[in-house]
Design a protein around this motif. Structure first.
Motif, mmCIF file in Angstrom:
data_model
loop_
_atom_site.group_PDB
_atom_site.id
_atom_site.type_symbol
_atom_site.label_atom_id
_atom_site.label_comp_id
_atom_site.label_asym_id
_atom_site.label_seq_id
_atom_site.Cartn_x
_atom_site.Cartn_y
_atom_site.Cartn_z
ATOM 1 N N GLN A 170 0.134 10.866 -5.688
ATOM 2 C CA GLN A 170 0.913 11.567 -4.671
ATOM 3 C C GLN A 170 0.382 11.268 -3.268
ATOM 4 O OE1 GLN A 170 3.712 12.106 -6.285
ATOM 5 N NE2 GLN A 170 3.946 13.710 -4.762
ATOM 6 N N TYR A 171 -0.938 11.248 -3.165
ATOM 7 C CA TYR A 171 -1.563 10.955 -1.874
ATOM 8 C C TYR A 171 -1.151 9.556 -1.398
ATOM 9 C CZ TYR A 171 -5.270 9.398 1.310
ATOM 10 O OH TYR A 171 -5.958 8.862 2.365
ATOM 11 N N LEU A 172 -1.244 8.583 -2.308
ATOM 12 C CA LEU A 172 -0.916 7.207 -1.923
ATOM 13 C C LEU A 172 0.567 7.085 -1.558
ATOM 14 C CD1 LEU A 172 -2.045 4.367 -1.567
ATOM 15 C CD2 LEU A 172 -1.512 3.895 -3.960
ATOM 16 N N ARG A 173 1.423 7.790 -2.302
ATOM 17 C CA ARG A 173 2.859 7.750 -1.979
ATOM 18 C C ARG A 173 3.119 8.343 -0.603
ATOM 19 N NH1 ARG A 173 3.047 9.037 -7.402
ATOM 20 N NH2 ARG A 173 3.905 7.305 -8.613
ATOM 21 N N ALA A 174 2.494 9.494 -0.332
ATOM 22 C CA ALA A 174 2.709 10.162 0.952
ATOM 23 C C ALA A 174 2.181 9.303 2.095
ATOM 24 C CB ALA A 174 2.028 11.523 0.947
ATOM 25 N N LEU A 175 1.036 8.678 1.863
ATOM 26 C CA LEU A 175 0.435 7.824 2.889
ATOM 27 C C LEU A 175 1.328 6.608 3.157
ATOM 28 C CD1 LEU A 175 -2.057 7.512 4.646
ATOM 29 C CD2 LEU A 175 -3.157 6.272 2.794
ATOM 30 N N ARG A 176 1.797 5.997 2.096
ATOM 31 C CA ARG A 176 2.668 4.827 2.234
ATOM 32 C C ARG A 176 3.929 5.203 3.008
ATOM 33 N NH1 ARG A 176 6.958 2.847 -0.926
ATOM 34 N NH2 ARG A 176 7.201 0.578 -0.826
ATOM 35 N N ALA A 177 4.502 6.364 2.684
ATOM 36 C CA ALA A 177 5.720 6.803 3.371
ATOM 37 C C ALA A 177 5.451 6.934 4.870
ATOM 38 C CB ALA A 177 6.198 8.130 2.799
ATOM 39 N N ILE A 178 4.323 7.539 5.232
ATOM 40 C CA ILE A 178 4.018 7.737 6.655
ATOM 41 C C ILE A 178 3.836 6.393 7.362
ATOM 42 C CG2 ILE A 178 2.199 8.530 8.224
ATOM 43 C CD1 ILE A 178 2.081 11.082 6.714
ATOM 44 N N LEU A 179 3.126 5.475 6.739
ATOM 45 C CA LEU A 179 2.911 4.164 7.362
ATOM 46 C C LEU A 179 4.243 3.458 7.583
ATOM 47 C CD1 LEU A 179 -0.201 2.978 5.316
ATOM 48 C CD2 LEU A 179 -0.168 3.918 7.632
ATOM 49 N N MET A 180 5.167 3.644 6.647
ATOM 50 C CA MET A 180 6.475 3.008 6.788
ATOM 51 C C MET A 180 7.323 3.720 7.842
ATOM 52 S SD MET A 180 7.092 1.946 2.819
ATOM 53 C CE MET A 180 8.662 1.100 3.075
ATOM 54 N N TYR A 181 7.228 5.048 7.890
ATOM 55 C CA TYR A 181 7.900 5.807 8.959
ATOM 56 C C TYR A 181 7.432 5.323 10.324
ATOM 57 C CZ TYR A 181 10.345 9.666 6.592
ATOM 58 O OH TYR A 181 11.232 10.418 5.895
ATOM 59 N N LEU A 182 6.146 5.018 10.418
ATOM 60 C CA LEU A 182 5.552 4.626 11.700
ATOM 61 C C LEU A 182 5.868 3.183 12.074
ATOM 62 C CD1 LEU A 182 2.020 6.234 11.247
ATOM 63 C CD2 LEU A 182 3.811 7.028 12.796
ATOM 64 N N HIS A 183 6.496 2.437 11.140
ATOM 65 C CA HIS A 183 6.793 1.021 11.372
ATOM 66 C C HIS A 183 5.529 0.204 11.610
ATOM 67 C CE1 HIS A 183 11.076 0.952 11.452
ATOM 68 N NE2 HIS A 183 11.124 1.958 12.289
ATOM 69 N N ILE A 184 4.443 0.552 10.946
ATOM 70 C CA ILE A 184 3.223 -0.223 11.197
ATOM 71 C C ILE A 184 2.792 -1.003 9.968
ATOM 72 C CG2 ILE A 184 2.436 1.349 13.005
ATOM 73 C CD1 ILE A 184 0.432 2.479 11.014
ATOM 74 N N CYS A 185 3.430 -0.761 8.827
ATOM 75 C CA CYS A 185 3.078 -1.466 7.590
ATOM 76 C C CYS A 185 4.330 -1.510 6.742
ATOM 77 C CB CYS A 185 1.969 -0.704 6.856
ATOM 78 S SG CYS A 185 1.516 -1.404 5.257
ATOM 79 N N ASP A 186 4.561 -2.637 6.045
ATOM 80 C CA ASP A 186 5.787 -2.696 5.240
ATOM 81 C C ASP A 186 5.613 -2.041 3.867
ATOM 82 O OD1 ASP A 186 4.579 -4.560 3.573
ATOM 83 O OD2 ASP A 186 5.572 -6.285 4.485
ATOM 84 N N GLY A 187 4.387 -1.632 3.551
ATOM 85 C CA GLY A 187 4.155 -0.874 2.313
ATOM 86 C C GLY A 187 4.317 -1.675 1.042
ATOM 87 N N ASN A 188 4.417 -2.991 1.158
ATOM 88 C CA ASN A 188 4.671 -3.833 -0.016
ATOM 89 C C ASN A 188 3.382 -4.057 -0.810
ATOM 90 O OD1 ASN A 188 5.222 -5.925 -1.812
ATOM 91 N ND2 ASN A 188 6.777 -6.787 -0.459
ATOM 92 N N MET A 189 3.249 -3.349 -1.926
ATOM 93 C CA MET A 189 2.014 -3.439 -2.703
ATOM 94 C C MET A 189 1.927 -4.746 -3.477
ATOM 95 S SD MET A 189 1.507 0.537 -3.816
ATOM 96 C CE MET A 189 -0.252 0.424 -4.129
ATOM 97 N N GLU A 190 3.079 -5.290 -3.865
ATOM 98 C CA GLU A 190 3.081 -6.552 -4.601
ATOM 99 C C GLU A 190 2.526 -7.698 -3.763
ATOM 100 O OE1 GLU A 190 6.906 -7.833 -6.371
ATOM 101 O OE2 GLU A 190 6.682 -5.908 -7.416
ATOM 102 N N GLU A 191 2.911 -7.714 -2.491
ATOM 103 C CA GLU A 191 2.438 -8.795 -1.623
ATOM 104 C C GLU A 191 1.098 -8.457 -0.978
ATOM 105 O OE1 GLU A 191 5.540 -9.664 1.180
ATOM 106 O OE2 GLU A 191 6.881 -10.454 -0.356
ATOM 107 N N GLY A 192 0.544 -7.315 -1.329
ATOM 108 C CA GLY A 192 -0.781 -6.965 -0.841
ATOM 109 C C GLY A 192 -0.800 -6.357 0.549
ATOM 110 N N SER A 193 0.353 -5.927 1.080
ATOM 111 C CA SER A 193 0.365 -5.285 2.398
ATOM 112 C C SER A 193 -0.279 -3.910 2.344
ATOM 113 C CB SER A 193 1.787 -5.113 2.914
ATOM 114 O OG SER A 193 2.493 -6.300 2.807
ATOM 115 N N LEU A 194 -0.348 -3.351 1.139
ATOM 116 C CA LEU A 194 -1.000 -2.060 0.949
ATOM 117 C C LEU A 194 -1.873 -2.199 -0.302
ATOM 118 C CD1 LEU A 194 -0.779 0.766 2.336
ATOM 119 C CD2 LEU A 194 0.688 1.417 0.440
ATOM 120 N N ARG A 195 -3.184 -1.970 -0.136
ATOM 121 C CA ARG A 195 -4.100 -2.150 -1.273
ATOM 122 C C ARG A 195 -4.969 -0.909 -1.400
ATOM 123 N NH1 ARG A 195 -4.373 -7.406 1.425
ATOM 124 N NH2 ARG A 195 -6.472 -7.156 2.271
ATOM 125 N N CYS A 196 -5.375 -0.639 -2.609
ATOM 126 C CA CYS A 196 -6.065 0.623 -2.830
ATOM 127 C C CYS A 196 -7.302 0.446 -3.705
ATOM 128 C CB CYS A 196 -5.077 1.576 -3.494
ATOM 129 S SG CYS A 196 -5.761 3.179 -3.827
#
Lengths: 480, 96
Positions: A170-196
């Motif tokens: 849930q934390y990672l989903r909420a964080l990803r949503a915020i980063l995408m809202y902010l237009h600062i990260c595309d949130g694409n985990m497959e391409e490695g834009s978001l790694r955990c």
């Protein structure tokens, strides 16, 4: 998990910032370019080449800091993190260490309907490394592509506040949503834009001391994260229950085998000998810069939720679902602009639209229906042109083809019979042929009403406007 | 005077990817001890009220606009590699 233990989880999330150029040079950050085409003397660490800081990357990092309620440090430092690896051309990674850009924030998540505040310890800026590939060509060599070297990242470090794999998800989903809202990260985990990565330990319930933690790497999807954490919690409990002790180590999640594997790294590998990078002066951000970034922040999920429940009267559940992703919220808002029926539109989105997407495992991006089309469909029901039942049929076609509802209705002859004169004639004819039933109704057998409605629906192949049929029938049956 | 054990020196050498013979190790341990002793003099200085220094110069942030300046030297950099294949740098296998 047995109830005797609880898990303590903290996440380190790396997000690639959506800048055009790299963090310290003018090379492109585009994903998928031919290997080693976006490289220059700076990002490959050639002697004498000097880094110059990308202003937009700093602005993006501050955006994240503000959205996560962090304090923005007026002065922060870039440091060298020293280690040897073939995809790290300089022999060090430029990162931030003891003086990061953002400190002490939080993110509120919802787990099983309950709100929980997760601490954000820090957000720091750093450059990405290149990419090594180990499985092409000869077994004795690795291939290195430095296109990704020096691409800007932020690392967001949570406190050890997460207690289950589901909370971590849930934390990672909420964080990803915020980063995408902010237009600062595309949130694409497959391409490695978001790694955990995750730090995880267990302790007996009620205890306040932390157990020995392990670090889990390679958790690059929500599924991997939750599965790997569940596995690692079980593993640690087994070790402790059997009288053993958990060893502090770095583990890789192996999705194919469904287990974690020790990376067996040498102990030297963790001695990074950080020191301030002499090539980069202290990063100084003033109040004017922070103020301008704060003023330009878009509306974030929390604020949107409050507006949807307040202004639109949506349920908390619907508001949460609709704000969970920026694309979804935008879709909803565009539809409401076209036809102001927020509750109905929300209902169509959360049940029909998301229901189909989930059932077919399709992504929101692949959706063919546009917001004005959905709004148009709801409007057609509201105007009485089609019934709610027909609307679902029309929606199916819209979902499959992306056609406008009006076109589908015209082609399939679906429009509702709302012509009261035509319906009146039809009713008169019906009542004339059913004199026995009419008499019975008038003597008190009012449950025959449904029979008359059914007859008209049958005559019109289900296209009669039900509300109108009811009203006309009642009038006719009761007037004589 | 500060001392540096052979183990510490070996550890530092390994981090820097340097291979040292036992004789070299003893030699550098002594040299490093001298350097540390020299630096230790700083501990005697009264620094009360002085802001810790992060940098030798007094530059503030130098910004670069987020604009592409595509490199014209990618091919030259690749050509400098001892081994390459299909535009990749080739290195000895990292993970078995």
């Amino acid at each position: 998990m047995t109830t005797a233990y609880e898990a303590i989880i903290g996440l380190e999330v790396h997000a690639q910032l959506l800048t055009t150029s790299k963090l310290f040079c003018g090379c492109s950050t585009a994903f998928g370019a031919p290997p080693n085409s976006n490289i220059c003397p700076v990002c490959t660490g050639q002697p004498g080449a000097l880094p110059v800081l990308n202003q937009r990357a700093v602005e993006f990092a501050i955006r994240a800091g503000l959205a996560l309620h962090c304090r923005i440090a007026p002065v922060s430092l870039f440091a060298r993190k020293n280690y040897f690896y073939p995809d790290l051309p300089k022999g060090y990674q430029i990162s931030q260490y003891d003086q990061p850009l953002c400190l002490g924030g939080h993110l509120d998540i919802s787990c099983d309907g309950e709100a929980k505040r997760i601490t954000i310890l820090r957000i720091h800026m750093e450059e990405d490394a290149g990419k090594s590939t180990h499985d092409i060509g000869q077994a004795t060599t690795s291939h290195v592509d430095l296109n990704r070297a020096c691409v800007p990242l932020i690392e967001i470090v949570s406190g050890p506040d997460l207690r289950s794999p589901q909370e971590a998800g849930q934390y990672l989903r909420a964080l990803r949503a915020i980063l995408m809202y902010l237009h600062i990260c595309d949130g694409n985990m497959e391409e490695g834009s978001l790694r955990c990565d995750a730090n995880i330990s267990i302790r007996p319930k009620g205890s306040t001391v932390f157990g020995t933690r392990t670090e889990l790497k390679n958790l690059n999807s929500f599924r991997f994260l939750e599965r790997a954490l569940a596995y690692e919690i079980e593993r640690q409990i087994d070790v402790v229950s059997a009288g053993g002790t958990v060893v502090q180590e770095t583990l890789l999640w192996d999705e194919k085998r469904g287990r974690t594997l020790s990376m067996r790294s040498k102990e030297e590998a963790h001695d990074y000998r950080y020191f301030p990078d002499p090539d980069l002066p202290p990063l100084v951000v003033d109040d004017a810069m922070i103020g301008a970034i704060r003023a330009a922040l878009p509306e974030l999920p929390e604020a949107k939720m409050a507006r949807y429940t307040g202004e639109f009267g949506l349920s908390a559940y619907d508001a949460r679902v609709l704000t969970s992703e920026k694309a979804l919220a935008t879709f909803f808002e565009h539809a409401v602009t076209a036809h102001r029926a927020p509750k109905k539109i929300a209902n169509w989105i959360t049940t029909e639209l998301l229901g189909r997407l989930n059932a077919r495992g399709e992504s929101f991006e692949s959706l063919r229906i546009t917001p004005p089309q959905l709004a148009g469909l709801v409007a057609l029901v509201d105007e009485g042109t089609i019934s709610g039942k027909m609307a679902k049929q029309v929606f199916d076609t819209m979902y499959a083809t992306g056609e406008a509802p009006q076109a589908i209705i015209a082609r399939e002859g679906l429009s509702q019979v709302s012509d009261s004169a035509a319906l009146e004639t039809m009713i008169d004819e019906l009542l004339a042929t059913q004199s026995a039933q009419v008499a019975a109704y008038r003597q008190g057998k009012t449950n025959l009403f449904g029979f008359f409605v059914g007859q008209i629906m049958k005559k019109t192949a289900g296209r009669a406007n039900p509300a109108l049929v009811n009203a006309l029938l009642r009038k006719k049956l009761e007037e004589e | 005077m500060a001392t540096i054990t052979a183990e510490t020196l070996q550890h530092i050498a390994a981090l820097a990817r340097l291979g040292l013979s036992p004789a070299q190790c003893a030699h550098y341990a002594e040299e490093c001890a001298h350097i540390l002793a020299f630096v230790e003099q700083l501990n005697g200085v009264d620094t009360t009220g002085i802001t810790p220094m992060d940098h030798a110069d007094h530059l503030e942030t130098v910004w670069r606009e987020d604009r592409l300046a595509p490199s014209t030297q990618a091919d030259a950099i690749l050509e400098g590699a001892p081994e390459r294949e299909h535009r990749f740098f080739i290195v000895p296998q990292v993970i078995a």
